[in-house]
Write an enzyme that holds these catalytic residues in place. Structure first.
Site, PDB file in Angstrom:
ATOM      1  N   GLU A 239       0.859  -1.191   0.000  1.00 32.77           N
ATOM      2  CA  GLU A 239       0.000   0.000   0.000  1.00 32.77           C
ATOM      3  C   GLU A 239       0.886   1.229   0.000  1.00 32.77           C
ATOM      4  OE1 GLU A 239      -1.582  -2.551   1.938  1.00 32.77           O
ATOM      5  OE2 GLU A 239      -3.139  -2.627   0.387  1.00 32.77           O
TER       6      GLU A 239
ATOM      7  N   TYR B 142       8.247   2.097  -7.052  1.00 34.20           N
ATOM      8  CA  TYR B 142       7.565   0.800  -7.171  1.00 34.20           C
ATOM      9  C   TYR B 142       7.237   0.486  -8.640  1.00 34.20           C
ATOM     10  CZ  TYR B 142       6.906   1.403  -2.111  1.00 34.20           C
ATOM     11  OH  TYR B 142       7.110   1.591  -0.763  1.00 34.20           O
TER      12      TYR B 142
END
Ligand SMILES: CC(C)(COP(=O)(O)OP(=O)(O)OC[C@H]1O[C@@H](n2cnc3c(N)ncnc32)[C@H](O)[C@@H]1OP(=O)(O)O)[C@@H](O)C(=O)NCCC(=O)NCCS
Length: 169
Positions: free
Chosen positions: A111, A123
């Protein structure tokens, strides 16, 4: 400057708490008890990044979940001293966690705050895609989170994933 990745030890917790307070002031930064609890989790792997003088400049952790037939992993945290951002430390930490996850196989989840552009860029660069939105996920800020997923490696890449013991033991 050279950085090295090492397993996180209880002696690192005070410094990690200090970094948490700098990095996540709006979102209930982890206290020492949270780090100790994570370190005690048998399926968790926590690491630190140090410079050549032994200073802890970053930390990260992952949970290795599921079972042998259906493994998956979840990145729990990653943070780098603000004075050292954009020097490649976040990349070193994330790649060390992903080596650990890829040895078992399966997808990796995390998350991230929807307004955290640096982390989302990091990411995305490592194969994560946004798969969902969790409203009001962070407290007390009330910020929303994206759930991101990196698919399992397959075939050649999976078989040649690094051996994390070299990194983390
Ligand atoms: C996210 C974080 C860990 C990145 O650490 P870092 O050491 O600065 O990252 P790196 O130097 O390895 O950067 C790797 C890539 O991430 C992306 N990135 C990092 N900082 C960025 C920024 N400020 N803006 C845009 N992209 C950024 C870039 O793609 C970068 O590659 P590049 O430098 O070749 O363009 C760091 O910004 C941090 O600690 N943030 C606060 C804590 C946090 O938000 N953690 C994530 C919680 S989900």
């Amino acid at each position: 400057m050279a950085f090295r990745i090492e397993p996180m030890a209880a002696a690192d917790v005070a410094r990690c708490v200090e970094l948490e307070q700098l990095l996540f002031p709006e979102d209930d930064p982890w206290a020492a008890v949270a780090f100790h609890s994570e370190l005690a989790g048998p399926h968790n792997r926590y690491i630190t990044a140090r410079d050549d003088q032994g200073r802890t400049l970053g930390y990260a952790g992952i949970a290795l979940l599921g079972d042998r037939a259906h493994p998956e992993a979840e990145v729990h945290t990653i943070g780098v001293d603000p004075s050292c951002h954009r020097a490649g430390i976040g990349t070193l930490l994330l790649e060390a966690l992903l080596v650990e996850a890829d040895r078992r196989g399966g997808p990796v989840f995390l998350e991230v705050r929807t307004d955290n552009e640096p982390a989302i860029a990091l990411y995305t660069k490592h194969g994560f895609h946004i798969i969902g939105l969790r409203k009001n996920y962070y407290h007390p800020s009330g910020a929303d989170a994206y759930t991101m997923r990196r698919p399992a490696l397959s075939g050649h890449r999976a078989r040649h994933a690094g051996t994390p013991d070299e990194v983390l033991s």
